[in-house]
Design a protein around this motif. Structure first.
Motif, PDB file in Angstrom:
ATOM      1  N   VAL A   1       0.859  -1.180   0.000  1.00  0.00           N
ATOM      2  CA  VAL A   1       0.000   0.000   0.000  1.00  0.00           C
ATOM      3  C   VAL A   1       0.895   1.229   0.000  1.00  0.00           C
ATOM      4  N   ASP A   2       0.328   2.345  -0.429  1.00  0.00           N
ATOM      5  CA  ASP A   2       1.034   3.623  -0.401  1.00  0.00           C
ATOM      6  C   ASP A   2       0.219   4.611   0.407  1.00  0.00           C
ATOM      7  N   LEU A   3       0.915   5.496   1.099  1.00  0.00           N
ATOM      8  CA  LEU A   3       0.272   6.511   1.922  1.00  0.00           C
ATOM      9  C   LEU A   3       0.943   7.840   1.618  1.00  0.00           C
ATOM     10  N   LYS A   4       0.134   8.870   1.384  1.00  0.00           N
ATOM     11  CA  LYS A   4       0.717  10.187   1.151  1.00  0.00           C
ATOM     12  C   LYS A   4      -0.017  11.227   1.976  1.00  0.00           C
ATOM     13  N   ARG A   5       0.718  12.209   2.397  1.00  0.00           N
ATOM     14  CA  ARG A   5       0.167  13.304   3.185  1.00  0.00           C
ATOM     15  C   ARG A   5      -0.612  14.230   2.255  1.00  0.00           C
ATOM     16  N   VAL A   6      -1.819  14.652   2.702  1.00  0.00           N
ATOM     17  CA  VAL A   6      -2.690  15.466   1.870  1.00  0.00           C
ATOM     18  C   VAL A   6      -2.608  16.944   2.238  1.00  0.00           C
ATOM     19  N   ASN A   7      -2.453  17.247   3.533  1.00  0.00           N
ATOM     20  CA  ASN A   7      -2.434  18.650   3.945  1.00  0.00           C
ATOM     21  C   ASN A   7      -1.297  18.897   4.946  1.00  0.00           C
ATOM     22  N   ASP A   8      -1.283  20.078   5.519  1.00  0.00           N
ATOM     23  CA  ASP A   8      -0.223  20.428   6.470  1.00  0.00           C
ATOM     24  C   ASP A   8      -0.483  19.858   7.863  1.00  0.00           C
ATOM     25  N   ALA A   9      -1.596  19.187   8.043  1.00  0.00           N
ATOM     26  CA  ALA A   9      -1.929  18.593   9.339  1.00  0.00           C
ATOM     27  C   ALA A   9      -1.592  17.096   9.294  1.00  0.00           C
ATOM     28  N   VAL A  10      -2.537  16.256   9.695  1.00  0.00           N
ATOM     29  CA  VAL A  10      -2.295  14.805   9.726  1.00  0.00           C
ATOM     30  C   VAL A  10      -3.341  14.052   8.908  1.00  0.00           C
ATOM     31  N   HIS A  11      -3.678  14.617   7.756  1.00  0.00           N
ATOM     32  CA  HIS A  11      -4.619  13.986   6.832  1.00  0.00           C
ATOM     33  C   HIS A  11      -3.800  13.266   5.764  1.00  0.00           C
TER      34      HIS A  11
END
Length: 139
Positions: free
Chosen positions: A3-13
């Motif tokens: 699986v891959d995970l990427k950060r969407v915003n400057d928080a923890v989304h």
């Protein structure tokens, strides 16, 4: 499996993806660490994984037994310990089936689905989590 995970915003989304699907899963932290309610939390995903793993096999077994399933749902509740890491100690699943379903067949199918075929169940149990389930059948 990958699986891959990427950060969407400057928080923890974060957004997770897997090669097996085009669906993106939204993941967010609790408000205490900057979460904005933009996705499910990781420990909720563990409960979702247990519910879906068990349910895939349960529905499949009941179909093979020619049981008339009109509706299906599962509710999962987990208890976590106080100390960090706040792992699950107990989890209870309630399978709700609607249709022309024989109770004995449903109980046997649930036992097989949860305790024999569900790898998520086995991983959690190996980690010391007590997992129980019950079945509710509506006509």
């Amino acid at each position: 499996m990958k699986v891959d995970l990427k950060r969407v915003n400057d928080a923890v989304h974060f957004e997770a993806s897997a090669p097996s699907s085009t669906v993106k899963v939204q993941i967010d932290g609790s408000p205490e660490i900057g979460g904005l309610g933009l996705g499910v939390r990781p420990m909720e995903m563990v409960l979702m994984a247990l519910a879906s793993c068990s349910s895939l096999d349960l529905v499949n077994i009941l179909k093979k037994q020619k049981q008339g399933i009109r509706d299906f749902s599962v509710s999962v509740e987990g208890e976590r310990r106080e100390q960090i890491p706040t792992i699950f100690t107990k989890i209870h699943m309630i399978f709700t089936l609607t249709g022309d379903i024989h109770r004995e067949k449903a109980e046997r199918a649930a036992e097989l689905a949860v305790k024999k075929y569900c790898s998520v169940h086995d991983m959690l149990v190996a980690g010391g989590v007590e997992i129980t389930y019950s079945i509710s059948i509506n006509p």
